[in-house]
Each structure stands twice: as structure tokens, then as C-alpha cells.
Enzyme design. Structure first.
Site, PDB file in Angstrom:
ATOM      1  N   GLU A   1       0.750  -1.216   0.058  1.00 62.11           N
ATOM      2  CA  GLU A   1       0.042   0.091   0.046  1.00 62.11           C
ATOM      3  C   GLU A   1       0.844   1.239   0.107  1.00 62.11           C
ATOM      4  O   GLU A   1       0.485   2.199  -0.423  1.00 62.11           O
ATOM      5  CB  GLU A   1      -0.889   0.044   1.167  1.00 62.11           C
ATOM      6  CG  GLU A   1      -2.004  -0.939   1.193  1.00 62.11           C
ATOM      7  CD  GLU A   1      -1.965  -2.437   1.511  1.00 62.11           C
ATOM      8  OE1 GLU A   1      -0.651  -2.842   1.576  1.00 62.11           O
ATOM      9  OE2 GLU A   1      -2.918  -3.130   1.340  1.00 62.11           O
TER      10      GLU A   1
ATOM     11  N   HIS B   1     -10.908  -5.220   9.584  1.00 62.34           N
ATOM     12  CA  HIS B   1     -11.710  -4.886   8.246  1.00 62.34           C
ATOM     13  C   HIS B   1     -12.953  -4.002   8.542  1.00 62.34           C
ATOM     14  O   HIS B   1     -13.993  -4.190   7.682  1.00 62.34           O
ATOM     15  CB  HIS B   1     -12.152  -6.152   7.599  1.00 62.34           C
ATOM     16  CG  HIS B   1     -11.139  -6.994   7.275  1.00 62.34           C
ATOM     17  ND1 HIS B   1     -10.439  -7.798   8.050  1.00 62.34           N
ATOM     18  CD2 HIS B   1     -10.674  -7.520   6.063  1.00 62.34           C
ATOM     19  CE1 HIS B   1      -9.495  -8.414   7.382  1.00 62.34           C
ATOM     20  NE2 HIS B   1      -9.504  -8.393   6.180  1.00 62.34           N
TER      21      HIS B   1
END
Ligand SMILES: Cc1ncc(C[n+]2csc(CCOP(=O)(O)OP(=O)(O)O)c2C)c(N)n1
Ligand SMILES: [Mg+2]
Length: 686
Positions: A423, A489
Site C-alpha cells: 500500500e 476490516h
């Protein structure tokens, strides 16, 4: 005062490899001139710092000249891409900065290229593809990779020069970027400036698998080699020239470990007492600059060199005099605050239809929010050639939430880019693309994984405009919110990210707003985070239309009119709030002025403040955690002007201060629910 005219020799900022054989004397004298200026300027900067005339600290490049001067001269300044480090003073000058600009930057005065907002080496020239480094070592090289790719996409034969130290080579960004560059076959020359120390830490404490850092290249499937820049300057330059030529020709990355020197310690304050006895003397003995000069003298060039050196020395002193006379920088708070974000860009000439090929502006689509986002992505990719979409599993698979479904067959792999799990480097790569006119849209698989890219987002992309006026038009899509997936998440990270200046944030709650928000974010010249609540992706289908006022998503939407209290929320909570409002209208005959904030940054609260002037009561609801949460900011801003007209303490409803618990029963305890909302509001109403 005008900048002194540079001596003629400084107009020679290039070196063609064939000159090293056809006319080596001219090439060597050019190398010498730039090395002399760089060394003397670095020494004078250290003196000026010690006299208290320069601010902060200085990290000198003495010892690194035989690395940076050949490479900067060999670069094609018309197309190539670079980010110089704190040892690369000569590179900045060769790329085109006037010595006075360099000094002004170090003096942090009124004419500094960063308006004195940044110090010493933290400047560049983004318009000419020289990217200003930030302190966080390792971050810049993915930006170089992205900008180099942008140049290649535009058909320019560019290569990138990514410089970093032996210490910096241990950072995660370096590894992520080497891997990414190899995967995408990006023509970047990665140069480790190995001066044997990172501040006081020797290379042996930096890297366990031997001290030959270039051998890492094999692990990424790229070529690696070592070049000793303390040897013969002509040999060094030839070796660099061959590497530059190969990277340009093959379009493959290459890793060079360049052995170099750090002759004046880490920085002006460094005591150097960690060096072994005699080590500093050995460094000085290995210094290639005096040896290079002696060789040129022996070859009979002394008179010409003396004349050039005298001109350069006089020029340096004249530049110091000019820069010393520049006043200190004084800027109002309003000016600095006004330049954190790039100004609003004009709207793009969109085809007035949801579908790019649909002729009728009134044409509607009946879609979920995921499909609305998908339609916006189709529209952007179809109408805007500078756009591209990147993220994990977004190409063949269509993304974890299928928001990018169908884009790959329609637009191809170059514009719908699957990324590795990296990322930070992928965001840095997107920043590089954005700096050169591309407009990337990056999908994070889950918002939670954006914490891997915090430095790139908050310290790099977000500060660019303030530091140097460069625009970073970047959309970061954050699928967020809890839907039974536990701590990693589920999180709502708006308070974390938006507390840093320089980022914009939109959080739509309907398919229409999601469609509009993606277009509005796309055409913005700043990094914009698009928060997409996962529970909203498939919360029923709704009509979306082409809305010429799509930019209104930067303002709150009044969802319901009411009189009892002003109720502010956003995201999935808008729907919960509506249910609660219906309940209180039916059971209590009390109505609420309900607002969907939509834009979390910048906050535009005028309409909500006007509502509070009428209702005198405030409820703020959000799904993120309560402490240091976004609601604290909202309550503070809304009540600091209205405090004495309030008829009740503000009610702040949020999730508990917990990591998001996994089991659905526990998640319901953690987050606001309809029942808890009604109970808390009822208690508050008394
Ligand atoms: C990510 C990060 N961690 C720590 C620092 C603090 N720091 C500044 S320079 C430096 C040493 C850098 O060594 P190296 O990369 O070898 O470059 P050199 O200074 O030797 O040229 C450190 C630890 C930093 N700037 N960035
Ligand atoms: Mg080092």
C-alpha cells in the site's frame, strides 16, 4: 537584488556519454567545475550555519560529489525524474536551481523556494520533475517510480533516478518500490548512496546478510551492481553512463550500490565519537575530489582550472551576499492556511449523462451504491484519458466488493492496474503519477489497510501543495465501516486521517451521492479520501441521474426538516438517523432538522449553524469511536459560537472506545444501533 550571473562553465549542465571518449578533457573539466562548486558551497553552508545564520541544521554532501555530479550531468533534464537526498547539493544545482535559490532555501528567508515552509534540502522543482524530499527516508522513491511511469505513458523516453542512503535502504518503502518497479518494468535507476553509516549506525548493523547491498537486486529480479565512487572519476562516470544508457534502453529498473563518503559526519551537530580511531582520517584519504584535481593538474590543466575555480569562488561569495540580504519570511496565518489545499479546479467537461455513451441527460440508472461507483469509474475512464484505477484484485476479479467489475475488459491492464500488497509504495507511485498530470484512483481493499500508507498519504501527498505549490490530484477509495468482519476490516478512520492538514474527505450515503462524489473527488486537485461504507454498497437499488450540480456533495444535504433539534450525521448512520427521526415524529411528535454531512473535510457548516440558531439543540452521530472522534470536532465547531443559546447539552453518539469486536453480538454492543440511538435520544430529551 538580482541573482549574480553564473560563470559560463555552469551553463554546461549535461554530459553525453560519447564525450567521455571523444572529448574527455572537456568532460573532466566540467566534472571538476561542478565538484569544486559543490564542495565549496557545502563548506560555506556549514560555516554559515555555525555562525548562526542558517536555521535548523545542515547535512552536508562533502564526499558525495563523485556520485551525484556525474549522475546529475548524465540525466536528461528535459524528461528524466529525480528526487535528491540530503547529500546531493550538486544535483540540485545541476538540475537548474540558481545557487541563490539553494542558499535562500537554507536561510529559510523570504525568497526561499518553499516560502520558508520547509528547510534545507527539502525542496525541489516538481514542474521540472525534481521531487522535494521529505524527511521520511524511503518515501520518495515510489514517487520517482510513479512520475517516471507517467512520463513513459506520455511517450517520453524518461528514466528515474531514485537516490537513498544505506540506512534508508532498510525501510519498507524501498523494498516495496523495488518490487513494484520490477513488476511494472519501470526504468528507474535505484542508487544506494552507501557512505557506511546511517547517522551513527554502521551498515553491518543495518543489514544482516552481508554488507553487499546491491545483491538484494536478485531478489527482485533486477540487475544489481556496485560502483566505487572514491576511485578514478572518469571510470566512475563511464560506469554510471553505461548504467543510465541501459536503463533507458531496456526500460528495466537497476539497483546500484554506490560506495561513497560522508566527510563531515551526519550533520552539523554530529560529534562523530562513534567512529573507530583513524576512521575519519581514512575517509579523508579516500576523498576523490583532491585526487581528481591533482590528476588534472598533472595533466597540465592547472592554469585553466585556477581561473574557473576563482570565478566559481567569487560567484559563490556574491551569491551568499545576495541571499544574506534577503529579509526573513513573514506570512500571515491566513496566507498559510489558504495555501494548504490547491484551489478549486474548474469542472471537467463531462458528457451530461450517467453513461458516457448515453445521449440523454435525463437517462437514469437503477443501481446499488457499488454499481453507482462502478458507473462513475466507467464514465471517468471513458472520458478522461489521464485517469487510471489501481488497487489489489481490482482488475480480473473486479475488486473485493466488485466495484471495479468490468473495467479491465473495457479499458485494459495499463489503466486498470492490479497492484501487489504494497500500500505504501503503490500510494507513492500514484502520487508520482498525479504530480505529472495523471489522475489515479486508488482502491484500498479495506480502509483499514490504508494505515500501511499513512506516511505517503498524510505526510507526503497532503503536504505537497503547502510545501511547494504542486498539485496531487489523487482519489483514495476507503471501503470502511463495520459489517461483521472484526477489528481489521471494519474501521472508520476519518478522524485519524483528516486530523492531518491537506486532505479532503467525502462520505456519501446514497447511490446518487456516491456517483456525484466520485466525479467531484476526481476533478479536485487535492488528495481526496472517498469513504465508502461497506453496508451501503448493496443496500437496495435507487435511481441515479446525471446531476449537473454534482459538486454540491461538498456541502451538507438537509435530509429532513424539523424543529426540535439539529441532528448531524454521515455515512451509514444517516439511515439509522432517519429511522430514529421517524420514530420520534410518530411517538413523541418531535421533528429533527437532519443533515447528512457528506463532506468531512473541508467542513462547510453554515447551513447547520443556521439550523442550530433555530433549534438550539444539537445531536451528533457517527460510527467511528467516540474518543478523539470526528464528533468531538463537530460539536466543538458547532457550539463554540452558539454555546449560550443552547437549551440542552449537545448529545454525542458514537461507537465505544474499543477495537471493533468480531462476533455480530459484540459488534452490536460496540456500534450505534437504532435501538440504542432511540434510547439515548429519549434519555437526553428527558
Ligand atoms: C524513516 C526515517 N527514520 C528515521 C529518520 C531519522 N534520520 C534522518 S537521517 C538518518 C540516517 C540516514 O542514513 P542513510 O540513509 O545512510 O543516509 P546518510 O545520512 O548516511 O546519507 C536518520 C536515521 C528519518 N529521517 N526517516
Ligand atoms: Mg549512510
Amino acid at each position: 537584488m538580482a541573482f549574480p550571473t553564473p560563470p559560463a562553465v555552469l551553463s554546461q549542465r549535461d554530459l553525453r556519454p560519447d564525450e567521455l571518449t571523444s572529448n574527455p578533457t572537456a568532460a573532466l573539466l566540467r566534472l571538476h567545475a561542478w565538484m569544486h562548486l559543490t564542495r565549496t558551497a557545502s563548506n560555506r553552508i556549514l560555516e554559515l550555519f555555525r555562525q548562526g545564520l542558517m536555521k535548523g541544521t545542515v547535512t552536508g554532501g562533502q564526499g558525495n560529489e563523485a556520485l551525484i555530479i556525474p549522475l546529475a550531468l548524465l540525466a536528461d533534464k528535459a524528461v528524466d525524474v529525480v528526487s535528491f537526498t540530503h547529500r546531493d547539493c550538486g544535483g540540485q544545482l545541476i538540475w537548474g536551481r540558481h545557487l541563490c535559490e539553494h542558499l535562500n532555501q537554507y536561510f529559510a528567508n523570504a525568497d526561499s523556494p518553499t516560502q520558508a515552509r520547509e528547510g534545507n534540502v527539502h525542496y525541489g522543482d516538481p514542474a521540472h520533475r525534481s521531487l522535494p524530499m521529505i524527511s521520511h527516508l524511503g518515501t520518495m522513491i515510489s514517487n520517482v517510480a510513479g512520475l517516471t511511469d507517467s512520463q513513459r505513458r506520455l511517450g517520453r523516453p524518461a528514466i528515474g533516478f531514485a537516490f537513498f542512503g544505506d540506512g534508508g535502504s532498510s525501510t519498507g518503502d524501498i523494498h516495496e518500490t523495488l518490487n513494484l518497479a520490477s513488476l511494472l518494468s519501470l526504468p528507474v535507476l535505484f542508487v544506494i548512496e552507501n557512505n557506511r553509516y546511517a547517522y551513527s549506525t554502521p551498515v553491518s548493523e543495518q543489514f544482516a546478510a552481508g554488507t553487499e547491498l546491491w545483491r538484494r537486486a536478485a531478489g527482485y529480479g533486477i540487475e544489481g551492481l556496485a560502483i566505487d565512487t572514491t576511485g578514478d572519476v572518469l571510470e566512475t562516470t563511464r560506469a554510471f553512463a553505461a548504467a543510465v544508457e541501459k536503463v533507458r534502453r531496456t526500460s528495466r529498473p537497476m539497483l546500484i550500490e554506490a560506495h561513497t563518503l560522508r566527510l563531515r559526519g551526519h550533520a552539523a551537530y554530529d560529534t562523530c565519537d562513534y567512529l573507530k580511531p583513524g576512521e575519519n582520517d581514512a575517509f579523508l584519504a579516500a576523498d576523490p575530489v583532491p585526487r581528481f584535481r591533482a590528476a588534472l593538474v598533472a595533466a597540465g590543466h592547472e592554469p585553466a582550472m585556477r581561473q574557473v575555480e576563482a570565478e566559481l569562488d567569487a560567484y559563490l561569495e556574491a551569491c551568499i551576499k545576495v541571499s544574506l540580504a534577503v529579509p526573513r519570511s513573514h506570512q500571515s496565518a491566513a496566507k498559510m492556511l489558504g495555501e494548504v489545499l490547491a484551489p478549486d479546479a474548474p469542472p471537467l467537461p463531462w458528457v451530461p449523462s450517467v453513461e458516457s455513451d448515453g445521449p440523454a441527460p435525463q437517462k437514469t440508472a437503477h443501481v446499488t451504491m457499488a454499481q453507482a461507483l462502478n458507473k462513475a469509474l466507467f464514465k471517468i475512464l471513458a472520458e478522461r484519458p489521464e485517469s487510471l484505477v489501481l488497487g489489489q484484485d481490482i482488475a480480473t476479479y473486479g475488486g473485493a466488493f466488485k466495484v471495479t467489475e468490468g473495467l479491465l475488459p473495457a479499458f485494459g491492464r495499463a489503466r486498470v492496474l492490479n497492484t501487489p500488497l504494497a500500500e505504501s509504495a503503490c500510494t507513492g507511485y500514484a502520487i508520482g503519477l498525479a504530480l505529472n498530470g495523471h489522475r489515479p484512483i486508488e482502491e484500498f481493499q479495506f480502509a483499514d489497510f490504508a494505515t500501511e500508507a499513512v506516511t505517503q498519504i498524510t505526510q507526503n501527498a497532503a503536504t505537497y501543495h503547502f510545501r511547494c505549490g504542486a498539485k496531487v490530484p489523487l482519489v483514495l477509495r476507503f471501503p470502511c465501516g463495520s459489517v461483521g468482519l472484526g477489528s481489521f476490516h471494519s474501521q472508520e478512520l476519518e478522524a485519524l486521517f483528516l486530523s492531518m492538514p491537506g486532505l479532503k474527505g467525502l462520505y456519501p450515503s446514497t447511490p446518487q451521492d456516491a456517483f456525484n462524489a466520485l466525479l467531484a473527488a476526481y476533478e479536485d486537485d487535492n488528495p481526496v479520501i472517498l469513504f465508502e461504507h461497506k453496508a451501503l454498497y448493496r443496500r437496495g437499488k435507487h435511481d441515479i441521474v446525471w446531476d449537473p450540480n454534482y459538486r454540491d456533495v461538498w456541502r451538507p444535504r438537509r435530509v429532513r426538516a424539523g424543529t426540535f433539534a439539529t441532528f448531524v450525521t454521515y455515512g451509514e448512520m444517516v439511515h439509522l438517523a432517519e429511522e430514529a427521526c421517524t420514530y420520534f415524529e410518530t411517538e413523541y411528535e418531535r421533528s429533527f432538522d437532519l443533515f447528512d454531512l457528506r463532506a468531512l473535510s473541508p467542513l462547510r457548516l453554515d447551513e447547520i449553524k443556521a439550523s442550530l440558531d433555530r433549534t438550539h439543540r444539537l445531536i451528533v452521530l457517527h460510527e467511528g469511536r467516540r474518543s478523539h472522534g470526528f464528533g468531538a470536532e463537530l460539536v466543538a465547531r458547532l457550539t463554540e459560537e452558539h454555546f449560550f443559546s443552547l437549551e440542552a447539552p449537545p448529545l454525542r453518539i458514537a461507537s465505544l472506545d474499543l477495537p471493533v469486536p468480531f462476533a455480530p453480538e459484540l459488534e452490536q454492543v460496540f456500534r450505534p444501533t437504532k435501538d440504542k440511538l432511540i434510547e439515548q435520544i429519549a434519555n437526553w430529551m428527558g
